[in-house]
Design an enzyme around this catalytic site. Structure first.
Site: not given
Length: 307
Positions: A220-222
């Site tokens: 749940e991140h970039a």
């Protein structure tokens, strides 16, 4: 002050607020308290209560039997199904509950106080939501857990990643599936990857993820600059890659299958099998400032790069 003349109010509804946008309709036996803010083009079904500090955005649909307490905000294009419940707990006051744009909450679902339902998320009928729901996630059950992601193609991968079968092209910009070699003899099997031939970068770090409870979600991140290469060396894990416009979902379930996630692609890992071991190779050392952990910030960053 009376509501806008374009607002349709059933004779058996009680509307005390003047903050109703044009094109909104309020059906029988509903009560909208003074101070409630209702947007344009909203549909409010029968037997709905909206308290004074609730906020309802444009083009929202609230079906019969719903109560929107003080602190509940529905952004634009939200759908609330019949008898969905926004829990009101004295111990949780003054909790703020936010349903983001385009989200949908099914009939008889229960939302605990103080949560955020992410943009585009879907809460299935009867679900009991006890934690925030990520953007575009589909949740079901009690307690609710993620079962999938909306508008996300689930890619069918070749059985056993056979040499003769082509790997699918991903929709998410820059994300690539890579077949890794396999060597088998009497001593067992070996898979490997070489920089340049299989790995598009020189790793500076690796980590492994394992013993993850089945319903937990990771990632749940970039990353702004870091590349990652994922291999599920044991068991299986579902992965979603999202470039801000298009998404893919796939199951990593073979040590012969690698997934390259480039910078500025949002990554999610979930539905870990009990025995899953996920190996991640990274192009850079750990840098907290390289992470984008808010999906809104990610979309803004992707948009600024595209403009």
């Amino acid at each position: 002050m009376q509501p806008d003349s374009a607002v349709l109010i059933h004779p058996q509804a009680l509307v005390e607020s003047s903050n109703l946008g044009a094109g909104t309709s309020v059906q029988a036996f509903s009560h909208v308290l003074s101070g409630a803010r209702i947007g344009r083009g909203v549909t409010i079904g029968d037997h709905v209560l909206i308290e004074a500090e609730a906020v309802v955005g444009d083009r929202v649909t609230v079906k019969c039997g719903v109560q929107l307490w003080n602190g509940v905000t529905l952004e634009e294009d939200v759908f609330i199904g019949p008898n969905a419940t926004f829990a009101c707990d004295r111990s949780a006051l003054p909790a703020r509950t936010l349903v983001r744009a385009g989200a949908s909450i099914g009939s008889n679902a229960t939302i605990r106080p103080g949560l955020t339902i992410g943009p585009g998320a879907q809460v299935m009928d009867g679900a009991v939501v006890t934690r925030d729901v990520p953007p575009n996630a589909i949740v079901a059950g009690n307690p609710a857990h993620i079962t999938g992601y909306k508008d996300t193609p689930q890619l069918a991968l070749p059985g056993q990643v056979a040499e003769s079968a082509a790997l699918p092209t991903l929709h998410a910009r820059g994300a690539v599936l890579v077949r890794l070699p396999k060597v088998v003899d009497l001593r067992g099997a070996l898979s490997f990857g070489e920089i340049g031939a299989h790995l598009p970068f020189t790793p500076q770090r690796f980590f492994m993820v394992y013993d993850v409870p089945t319903r937990e979600v990771r990632g749940e991140h970039a990353h702004k600059a870091c590349h990652q290469f994922l291999v599920c060396v044991k068991g299986s894990v579902g992965v979603v890659v999202d470039d801000g416009q298009q998404r893919d979902e796939l199951l990593l379930d073979s040590p012969r299958l690698g997934l390259h996630i480039p910078p500025m692609v949002w990554g999610i890992q979930y539905q870990f099998s009990p025995d899953a071991v996920l190996l991640v190779l990274a192009s850079d050392r750990y840098d907290a400032d390289d992470y984008i952990r808010s999906y809104d910030d990610f979309l803004a960053a992707v948009g600024s790069k595209a403009s």
